[in-house]
Write an enzyme that holds these catalytic residues in place. Structure first.
Site, PDB file in Angstrom:
ATOM      1  N   LYS A   1      62.507  65.913  26.581  1.00 46.12           N
ATOM      2  CA  LYS A   1      62.795  65.243  25.349  1.00 46.12           C
ATOM      3  C   LYS A   1      64.457  64.518  25.436  1.00 46.12           C
ATOM      4  O   LYS A   1      65.249  65.147  26.459  1.00 46.12           O
ATOM      5  CB  LYS A   1      63.153  66.466  24.243  1.00 46.12           C
ATOM      6  CG  LYS A   1      61.866  66.816  23.762  1.00 46.12           C
ATOM      7  CD  LYS A   1      62.136  68.110  22.835  1.00 46.12           C
ATOM      8  CE  LYS A   1      60.970  68.787  22.160  1.00 46.12           C
ATOM      9  NZ  LYS A   1      59.981  67.714  21.284  1.00 46.12           N
TER      10      LYS A   1
ATOM     11  N   ARG B   1      49.764  71.966  20.878  1.00 43.20           N
ATOM     12  CA  ARG B   1      48.407  71.917  20.828  1.00 43.20           C
ATOM     13  C   ARG B   1      47.600  72.651  21.908  1.00 43.20           C
ATOM     14  O   ARG B   1      46.662  73.148  21.604  1.00 43.20           O
ATOM     15  CB  ARG B   1      47.835  70.614  20.631  1.00 43.20           C
ATOM     16  CG  ARG B   1      48.109  69.718  21.916  1.00 43.20           C
ATOM     17  CD  ARG B   1      48.059  68.148  21.789  1.00 43.20           C
ATOM     18  NE  ARG B   1      49.273  67.986  20.749  1.00 43.20           N
ATOM     19  CZ  ARG B   1      49.821  66.726  20.448  1.00 43.20           C
ATOM     20  NH1 ARG B   1      48.825  65.624  20.986  1.00 43.20           N
ATOM     21  NH2 ARG B   1      50.677  66.248  19.761  1.00 43.20           N
TER      22      ARG B   1
END
Length: 480
Positions: free
Chosen positions: A257, A331
């Site tokens: 990130k 996920r």
């Protein structure tokens, strides 16, 4: 905070401060109109003001807006402002005259949650926390009928659980590790005979071939945990399954990130924290419902051992996944947990996760996204959200969204090259790991932090606890 309900009159209250609400276009109660300062409170009054009646000590008057618009959410906001005013003025006890409007119990509940949530602060690491002039509000008395006491107590339990989630969100990741969350789950089980806790470590997770949880965890030294809580409350309804994402720090892995605000990624465990504390609240209320909660917990770190873009893994249900973005890790761990939750008895499953940045673009910090394969369950979740102010907005599932989850050399890909419908894409991916049961997914990435509502402010929100408790309460009632 001590919460009591009293049917005594305003003049009989011994609280340091008494709060009275006034609706737009209406007048103060007759006994207060001539009090010092009362002349300034006329019809149309919308803001907070203070009066000093001789008999009651200090009294604060709060504008409630139009009578036809009053609901629990507005009471939360008003109560939070009043509670902070009480603390900043040095008061430790507060009484509220419950507004004479329907639904009375819900307005009383709104006062309770607004007061508890609105006075939250996290000062664990502050050396000068005792130097503030601000008082701690220690007690709240609702001046109203005793019939609302049970509803008010349920709100206290849920709101205090929400603040415990905020504590977990605030803790830095060098403290709130997967092992720390597992220990918190064990504490809840120790507090309630109706709750059982089980924690699977690396060895057990490896033996079960939970490829998603293993892949995400392999980049850092912290070992993953799969935390399971069972609550045996009885009742004849279906067993409710709860799943919460608990990435205790998310760097993005190899797909790292940007550095700006990366420190906030300690909150990527918000869904898991909400599930853990919701189980504690549900057990504390003794709701007649059975539930099983599964919380996969890990860090997502970059290193020489981290999963890489292009890797292929096998999830717990046997489906293979191309890892095209290591920052789409939530996920992967949820996929294993959803399959496991259904396997161990979840008959209706709800998952909470700070899953996609796309949801913040779509819905801001007002609504959480709801994606579901079942209209009835989606309606129940939506109703609980409306009741608690933790509102949700349903997004669609469609075969065309499902198509973009398909992999090139594997069954699925965790991140499509087509930058379309990111939040729905993630939900469609998760649906691949639900076999037969009704399921609802809540993407709380926009609502878990910095909603800036009057009773929350900036920072962690604890979103989802009161929604889950309300939902469990409704299911327990319907099963009778």
């Amino acid at each position: 905070m001590r919460i009591t309900v009293s049917d005594s009159t305003l003049g009989d209250s011994d609280a340091d401060l008494v709060a009275v609400g006034i609706f737009e276009g209406e007048e103060l109660p007759e006994e207060l109109r001539e009090a010092p300062g009362g002349a300034g409170v006329r019809s149309g009054f919308k803001k907070i003001a203070s009066l000093f009646p001789a008999k009651t000590g200090r009294l604060i008057v709060a504008g409630l807006g139009g009578r036809e618009e009053i609901d629990a959410e507005r009471m939360r906001s008003v109560a939070a402002v009043v509670a902070r005013e009480a603390e900043s003025s040095g008061f430790s006890s507060l009484a509220w005259v419950v507004p004479d409007a329907a639904p009375l119990g819900e307005l009383g509940a709104g006062i309770v949650s607004g007061t508890i949530l609105g006075t939250y602060r996290f000062d664990r690491f502050l050396g000068n926390k005792g130097d503030s002039d601000r008082a701690d509000l220690e007690s709240l008395t609702l001046l109203g009928p005793r019939e609302i006491a049970d509803r008010v107590e349920a709100e206290r339990v849920a709101a205090e659980a929400q603040n415990r989630v905020r504590d977990l969100q605030n803790l830095p990741s060098n403290i709130a590790t997967p092992s720390f969350l597992a220990a918190r789950a064990a504490e809840i089980a120790a507090e309630h005979k109706s709750v059982e806790a089980e924690v699977l470590g690396l060895k057990e997770i490896t033996a079960k071939k939970m490829g998603g949880l293993l892949a995400v965890s392999q980049g850092g030294p912290e070992k993953p945990k799969l935390i399971t809580l069972r609550y045996n409350g009885g009742g004849d309804g279906p067993t409710l399954g709860l799943v919460g994402k608990a990435v205790t720090f998310d760097t993005g892995g190899i797909s790292i990130k940007p550095s700006a605000s990366m420190e906030d990624m300690k909150m990527d465990m918000s869904g898991g924290a909400a599930v853990i504390e919701a189980v504690g609240a549900i057990a504390g209320l003794g709701l007649e419902i059975n539930l099983v909660a599964v919380v996969p917990s890990t860090e997502n770190m970059p290193s020489g051992t981290a999963m890489k873009p292009g890797d292929v893994i096998t999830q717990y249900n046997g489906k293979t996944v191309e890892i095209n973005n290591t920052d789409a890790e939530g996920r992967l761990i949820l996929a294993d947990a959803l399959t496991y939750c259904e396997e161990i008895g979840g008959e209706q499953i709800i998952d909470l996760a700070t899953l996609t940045g796309a949801v913040l673009v779509a819905l801001g910090s007002t609504y959480a996204a709801l994606i579901s394969n079942d209209d009835d369950l989606a309606a129940e979740v939506s109703a609980a959200g409306e009741s608690t102010g933790e509102i949700v907005w349903r997004l669609p599932l469609h075969p065309e969204y499902k198509a973009i989850t398909k992999g090139t050399i594997a069954d699925l890909t965790n991140a499509s090259a087509k930058r379309k419908a990111g939040t729905i894409y993630a939900g469609s991916f998760l649906e691949e790991f639900i076999d037969k049961v009704p399921w609802a997914h809540l993407d709380i990435a926009g609502t878990a932090w910095d909603t800036e509502r009057d009773y929350i402010g900036r920072g962690p929100t604890g979103f989802g606890v009161r929604l889950l408790v309300d939902l469990a309460t409704r299911k327990a009632s319907n099963a009778r």
